[in-house]
Scaffold this motif. Sequence first.
Motif, PDB file in Angstrom:
ATOM      1  N   ASP A 179     -31.423  -2.636   7.787  1.00  0.00           N
ATOM      2  CA  ASP A 179     -31.912  -3.654   6.852  1.00  0.00           C
ATOM      3  C   ASP A 179     -30.989  -3.832   5.646  1.00  0.00           C
ATOM      4  N   GLU A 180     -30.433  -2.720   5.157  1.00  0.00           N
ATOM      5  CA  GLU A 180     -29.555  -2.788   3.994  1.00  0.00           C
ATOM      6  C   GLU A 180     -28.447  -1.755   4.137  1.00  0.00           C
ATOM      7  N   SER A 181     -27.346  -1.988   3.418  1.00  0.00           N
ATOM      8  CA  SER A 181     -26.270  -1.004   3.366  1.00  0.00           C
ATOM      9  C   SER A 181     -25.730  -0.959   1.952  1.00  0.00           C
ATOM     10  N   TRP A 182     -25.524   0.294   1.451  1.00  0.00           N
ATOM     11  CA  TRP A 182     -25.102   0.489   0.078  1.00  0.00           C
ATOM     12  C   TRP A 182     -24.017   1.565   0.010  1.00  0.00           C
ATOM     13  N   PRO A 183     -23.246   1.591  -1.093  1.00  0.00           N
ATOM     14  CA  PRO A 183     -22.234   2.646  -1.241  1.00  0.00           C
ATOM     15  C   PRO A 183     -22.883   4.022  -1.300  1.00  0.00           C
ATOM     16  N   VAL A 184     -22.259   4.985  -0.650  1.00  0.00           N
ATOM     17  CA  VAL A 184     -22.840   6.322  -0.570  1.00  0.00           C
ATOM     18  C   VAL A 184     -22.933   6.972  -1.944  1.00  0.00           C
ATOM     19  N   GLU A 185     -22.110   6.524  -2.884  1.00  0.00           N
ATOM     20  CA  GLU A 185     -22.175   7.080  -4.229  1.00  0.00           C
ATOM     21  C   GLU A 185     -23.501   6.778  -4.913  1.00  0.00           C
ATOM     22  N   GLY A 186     -24.203   5.762  -4.447  1.00  0.00           N
ATOM     23  CA  GLY A 186     -25.487   5.412  -5.056  1.00  0.00           C
ATOM     24  C   GLY A 186     -26.685   6.069  -4.411  1.00  0.00           C
TER      25      GLY A 186
END
Length: 508
Positions: A179-186
Amino acid sequence: MNSLRKLVFTVASRGRKRIFNQSYRMRSTKEVYPGLESVGHSIPKGIFGQPTCHTHPHLIRPEQLTCGITQAEYRERREMLVNKLVAEVGNEHKTHIIVIPGACKQYMSDKIPYVFRQNSDFFYLTGCLEPSAVLVMVKPSQTEEFKSILFVHDKDSHAELWEGPRTGCSAAAHLFAVDESWPVEGLGNFLFKTISSSKPALVWYHHETPANPEIHPTIRDVMKENDQVFIGDPQRALHFLRVIKSPAEIELMKETCYVGSQSVNMAMACTKPDVSEHMIKAILEYSSKQAGAEHLAFPPVVAGGPRATHIHYVANNQLLRHDEMILVDTGSQRWLYNSDISRTWPVSGKFSKHHRILYELVLAVQKRLIEILGEHRPALDQLFDSMCRLLGTQLQQEGILPKNIDGHELLGKAYRLCPHHVSHYLGLDVHDAPLVRRNIPVSANMIVTVEPGIYIRPDDESVPPEFRGVGIRIEDDVLITDNEPFVLTDAAVKEVNDIESIVGKHSL
């Protein structure tokens, strides 16, 4: 080499025909996992952090995310896990937050990495091969829906100059059907906000042996800051899903088992006196990779003579002698799915009288154990008990064990000569789904090994001298079906006549 391959393929053709042509009704994914609806997705075009059907059409077919497996199947696996975890707890009044990390890179020395191998649990749910990615699934309370969020390393031109392309956040959601993809740092901030706004929440995370030690402190700190969080471990439920193979997984297992089988046949053909164990290991690896494996499933055992009585001998640095037997335990890994095969054969190409007695004894026991799997569907622990009884009886009949013992004493002596288990589950890991204990009955679409052995040390004075200093193991990978067991490694020859027709027939 072509003439050698023709020889090996001809002798093993009986096994190949059974593996690829034997008809049995394979249940569809919907029959294995009823109630799931497939969701159609397309694979985006572009250069990403792993092969796709567009960049590597020789490896991956159209519409598949990884070789043999579609985006829809990965989505279904995630749905099955969420439903299974919620059902286990039986509490819909809590928000469920499931955290499954991928593996991180590991280094053999400064800046020199090992070959990267993805965490099997993470791969099973995503198909993502990128290091340090994390899957988070959030199921709010009082709803049937859940959201999948994939945390990955974002695009970085400097890092990609050195390490190759990354998929990046903008493409990852589409490629991996999340559904979503975000930077692993977050990841830390996301977890903190999600847990804080969802109290009471149930967080599922395997923290005892974290898959990624680099992000583990981040997850651990989030847990400490939210004192109302209840922690559960998703791994047991996940392993109970993994132990039952889908039709797509079974096809992948057929392929890797055939690759591993032919590498063993090739090793037999190249075996001669005074050849080194290391050379046989190299042949196993070369022939597996040539046939499509990424690498071997584990460091192989190539043990000549008395070294075969050391079950995990992997030094593989001695020369093979004319009067010795050689025990090989090897396997190939193809798209993270593994084969695991053991064979034993005479270095000279001809079984001696006493070696043949021991070998045919182990072979008879192994064949009977495979039959028992089909007749009784026992737990693997019960199959081990059957192995000890069968070995003990056979050894008595050959005069290797005393005939005036029985019961527990006979079982104990048989166990002393074969001190390892006779079977384990097989799949994404060589010892697959380790949290599924071996005390449950086997069922259709499980894949297990069957590997009886005999190990008689040179100084074992309880055994007649002519049988000492010999280790023999015969191991096959077996698919449990609704009918008879299906031997996936049947192409690796094991009959005495077939072995003697192959060994030493290729000039190195």
